[in-house]
Design an enzyme around this catalytic site. Structure first.
Site, PDB file in Angstrom:
ATOM      1  N   GLU A 115      -8.708   7.224  26.805  1.00 14.18           N
ATOM      2  CA  GLU A 115      -8.700   7.922  28.100  1.00 14.18           C
ATOM      3  C   GLU A 115      -7.829   9.175  28.136  1.00 14.18           C
ATOM      4  O   GLU A 115      -8.180  10.174  28.762  1.00 14.18           O
ATOM      5  CB  GLU A 115      -8.262   6.959  29.206  1.00 14.18           C
ATOM      6  CG  GLU A 115      -9.317   5.946  29.619  1.00 14.18           C
ATOM      7  CD  GLU A 115      -9.456   4.775  28.676  1.00 14.18           C
ATOM      8  OE1 GLU A 115     -10.387   3.975  28.853  1.00 14.18           O
ATOM      9  OE2 GLU A 115      -8.606   4.656  27.746  1.00 14.18           O
TER      10      GLU A 115
ATOM     11  N   HIS B  55     -10.659  -4.561  36.787  1.00 15.63           N
ATOM     12  CA  HIS B  55     -11.897  -3.866  37.113  1.00 15.63           C
ATOM     13  C   HIS B  55     -12.077  -3.708  38.620  1.00 15.63           C
ATOM     14  O   HIS B  55     -13.140  -3.309  39.073  1.00 15.63           O
ATOM     15  CB  HIS B  55     -13.106  -4.617  36.535  1.00 15.63           C
ATOM     16  CG  HIS B  55     -13.232  -4.495  35.065  1.00 15.63           C
ATOM     17  ND1 HIS B  55     -12.491  -5.247  34.188  1.00 15.63           N
ATOM     18  CD2 HIS B  55     -14.003  -3.691  34.282  1.00 15.63           C
ATOM     19  CE1 HIS B  55     -12.805  -4.929  32.937  1.00 15.63           C
ATOM     20  NE2 HIS B  55     -13.716  -3.987  32.968  1.00 15.63           N
TER      21      HIS B  55
END
Length: 801
Positions: free
Chosen positions: A523, A590
């Site tokens: 990321e 999540h």
């Protein structure tokens, strides 16, 4: 010692002149370091960190550096910047003093400590310059290895420009992708994860990057044996060496005091990277750091006598001097003359920089003293005011803080006597004049900022059918890529399968693997790719698969992207769009909504939280017409929900900083955003059945927040406020309350205690029940609103519990 040397017409005198000029630059740079340290220790500057000991390899790097190339380095690279002609002696010291005028400190106008370098990619109006006609340096940041992710994007831009056709205004940013991105880093900082992540990604992408590691065996006081396996970064990276079996790096090792070998090595590295688009690592060994890490300490504390003696003998400037004498390039007398002249040049430059810095402040000091003397004659507190005058008047090197402290303390005395108006006006005017020197350009000040784009509503045909939200976002991306050849998107699973929610379905097949690209699980460097490419005129969309995983990249967003316009005072920009999705899926990692963390870390980046895919698509359309970075958080549970399909895809625009009232009511204002709004709407329907009329406002944009102050207008009508958010308690909900109650003065209109309803303090637990017990539910919202109404109208709404 450049490519011209291969020309037989190069005379010895030309060669000698070039080498002597290099030596002169090195000596001037060293003298700046030595005198700069003295300026800190005598109090004229706050802190110093210098490039002494790294001069000669930086000369070699500068010779291979061409117009259009970009540097992404760190705070040791002053010699390089001098060698490419982008900083002089006066500017070096202006940066050390923190001069707030770009004309004197073009690097950051005093916003960063000395040693942080940048060139101007933009003119004074925020328009791009022709970057191929100048040598470019991306603005440095202090966090170790923080320059690495951006370096990847600067290099990848050349690959895009070489291989993607049809990009508008391409020649202002690249000449056939021939530009190299040059990285520099200290050997100790190669221990950072950002270094390894970038090195791996550049090897995968095969981009024109030349990475220099300045190796002096230490990281502040810590020896390399505590930093790096085998004490040798090139040794442990040798598996990256390219061979006949696959792509990789070209890796060179060279001694940092060997001028001739350094020149040769950098010319070879540049040729490979520029022509073949192969990344290169240059491990520059046996360097020194003559004054230690910085002005905060001395290296004699941690280096033994043998090491100090070696550093004295193998100082790169000394070795260059010995080489010139041994090869008859120069006599000792010639070099002594250069040394002596350099010392005078640096001393004169330092004096000029200090005079330019202190003179306007002394003029302001004189004006204030005169005003205070005038005020003293009108005040019964003359004796006390005269004490401030006596303390301020003889100060030879005043700071603006000292002026304001004295003025504001005297004002307290005068105001009680009713005679402080003139001094109050002086303070007000002075702050209005000076404050922008420290606070401007957090966001774009150009005519391309987000507020320059007018709202364009979605248009629907008479027979418009409902479609999945993911189809709307997909088809809008299709329109974007067709309209903007410089636009590209990349992320984990973004390419071949069209992202995990099919919002990019078919786009890679249509627009190619460079414009719609898969990347590895990394990321931080996804963000870095976006920053670097945006700094070179492309319009990247960097996709982070889930909002929770944005935390891997938050340091790069916060320290680099968010501060870029600010730390260059509007002379560099990176209009990167960060795409992610979040809220209300399943499990701890999540379904997070760490919005408070994000908005408090990324001031300088717009944070947009659309409630559906049409709104999200409108934000992308808006942002591509602006020159500012933004984060767009799509609703993770919205891709399969039905929406009407607009017919003006790519054209409708959601305004930034504008809230939307999605339900009108008279009893209470409920403010929320994103996925939670659907729960709020359902609760409002149930509350209506109980006689409570809710007004619902969609925030849409957390940064900036409600620029028209529409929320307070609603509160003025309802006199009650509830903020619903799925962040932790005191997260984004606290920010929203601060904006409404303090900035919009909503406290004036509140009859009931303003409330927040957030998720629990822990991460959301797994499963449907986990969601219900971790985040606000319809029942939670109903009961919170009901309790607010019960407190004010108990007979009408008796307590539930």
């Amino acid at each position: 010692m450049t490519e011209a040397e291969t020309n037989a017409a190069l005379t010895f005198e030309d060669f000698k002149s070039e080498v002597l000029n290099d030596y002169k630059i090195a000596v001037i740079s060293r003298e700046c370091s030595l005198l700069g340290r003295r300026e800190v220790l005598t109090g004229k500057a706050k802190f110093g960190i210098f490039g002494d000991g790294k001069e000669v390899p930086q000369l070699a790097m500068a010779k291979a550096f061409k117009n259009g190339d970009f540097r992404s380095g760190y705070y040791r690279d002053q010699t390089f910047m001098m060698a490419i002609g982008e900083i002089n002696i006066e500017q070096f010291f202006a940066g050390l003093y923190g001069h707030t005028d770009l004309n004197f400190d073009p690097m950051s106008a005093g916003r960063q400590m000395g040693g942080h370098f940048a060139t101007h990619s933009l003119d004074e109006n925020g328009n791009w310059k022709n970057l191929t006609l100048q040598k470019n340096s991306s603005a440095d940041i202090s966090p170790t290895a923080g320059q690495m992710p951006r370096l990847l994007g600067l290099a990848q831009a050349s690959k895009i420009y070489r291989n993607v056709n049809g990009i508008h205004n391409k020649t202002n940013f690249s000449i056939n992708g021939n530009e190299i991105a040059w990285g520099t880093i200290g050997n100790a900082s190669t221990s950072e994860g950002l270094f390894f992540e970038t090195i791996n990604a550049a090897g995968v992408l095969q981009v024109p990057m030349v990475m220099s590691v300045w190796d002096d065996d230490y990281g502040i006081s810590v020896h390399a044996r505590h930093q790096t396996t085998k004490e040798n970064i090139s040794e442990i990276l040798k598996g990256f060496q390219r061979d006949e079996h696959g792509n990789g790096y070209e890796i060179f090792r060279v001694k940092g005091w060997d001028y001739a070998s350094l020149i040769d090595t950098y010319q070879k590295a540049a040729k490979i990277a520029r022509e073949e688009h192969v990344p290169v690592l240059i491990h520059v060994q046996q360097l020194t750091q003559p004054q230690g890490h910085s002005t905060s300490g001395s290296h004699e504390r941690y280096k033994n006598e043998d090491r100090l003696a070696w550093e004295s003998d193998f100082d790169c400037i000394r070795q260059m001097k010995l080489w010139m004498i041994a090869t008859n390039v120069a006599t000792p007398e010639e070099l002594d003359d250069i040394d002596n002249h350099a010392k005078k040049q640096v001393l004169d430059g330092k004096k000029a920089a200090w005079s330019a810095f202190i003179s306007p402040i002394k003029e302001e000091q004189s004006a204030l003293v005169s005003l205070l003397e005038k005020m003293s004659g009108q005040s019964a507190n003359k004796v006390f005011i005269d004490q401030y005058i006596s303390a301020l008047k003889p100060v030879k090197e005043p700071g603006r803080k000292e002026l304001l402290v004295a003025a504001r303390k005297v004002l307290r005395m005068l105001s009680k006597e009713g005679v402080g108006q003139e001094l109050a006006q002086w303070i007000t005017d002075y702050k209005a004049k000076i404050q922008p020197n420290f606070s401007s350009h957090l966001f774009s000040a150009s005519d391309k900022n987000v507020f320059s784009v007018a709202e364009v509503l979605p248009v629907y045909s008479d027979n418009t059918e409902d479609a999945d939200g993911r189809v709307i976002i997909r088809d809008n991306f299709d329109a974007i890529f067709a309209k903007y050849p410089e636009a590209l998107v990349f992320g984990e699973d973004a390419g071949n399968i069209g992202d995990v929610n099919q919002g990019l379905e078919g786009m890679q097949e249509k627009y190619g693997e460079l414009r719609v690209a898969d990347v590895g699980i990394r990321e931080a460097t996804i963000l870095g790719q976006g920053i670097g490419m945006a700094m070179r005129g492309l319009r990247p969309i960097a996709e982070i698969q889930y909002l929770d995983y944005l935390l891997y990249a938050i340091q790069i967003m916060s320290d680099d992207l968010a501060t870029l316009q600010y730390r260059t005072k509007g002379r560099q920009k990176a209009p990167l769009i960060i795409r992610t999705r979040g809220h209300r899926l399943e499990g701890i990692w999540h379904s997070g909504s760490p919005m408070g963390m994000i908005i408090n870390a990324v001031r300088g980046i717009h944070v947009l939280v659309p409630r559906n895919m049409t709104k999200a698509a409108g934000f992308y359309n808006t942002l591509l017409e602006t020159d500012e970075p933004a984060l767009v958080v799509e609703c993770l549970n919205g891709y399969r929900l039905k929406e009407k399909m607009p017919i003006n895809l790519g054209e409708f625009k959601t305004p930034v900083g504008v809230v939307e009232t999605i339900r009108e009511g008279k009893d209470i204002t409920i403010v929320s955003y994103g996925s939670t709004l659907r729960l709020v709407e359902q609760a409002a329907t149930e509350l209506q059945e109980s006689g409570i009329d809710c007004e619902i406002i969609d925030i849409q944009s957390l940064l900036p927040f409600d620029i028209a102050q529409d929320i307070v207008k609603s509160v003025q009508k309802t006199s009650r406020l509830l903020v619903v958010d799925e962040d932790v308690p005191g997260g984004a909900s606290a920010y929203v309350l601060q904006q409404v109650l303090e900035i919009q003065n909503g406290y004036r209109y509140i009859d009931s205690k303003p409330e927040t309803l957030s998720a629990k303090a822990h991460r959301p637990a797994y499963g449907t029940d986990g969601d219900y017990f971790s985040k606000p539910s319809v029942e939670d919202i109903y009961e919170k609103v009901y309790a607010i109404m019960s407190e004010s109208r108990p007979s009408e709404f008796p307590e539930l519990y």
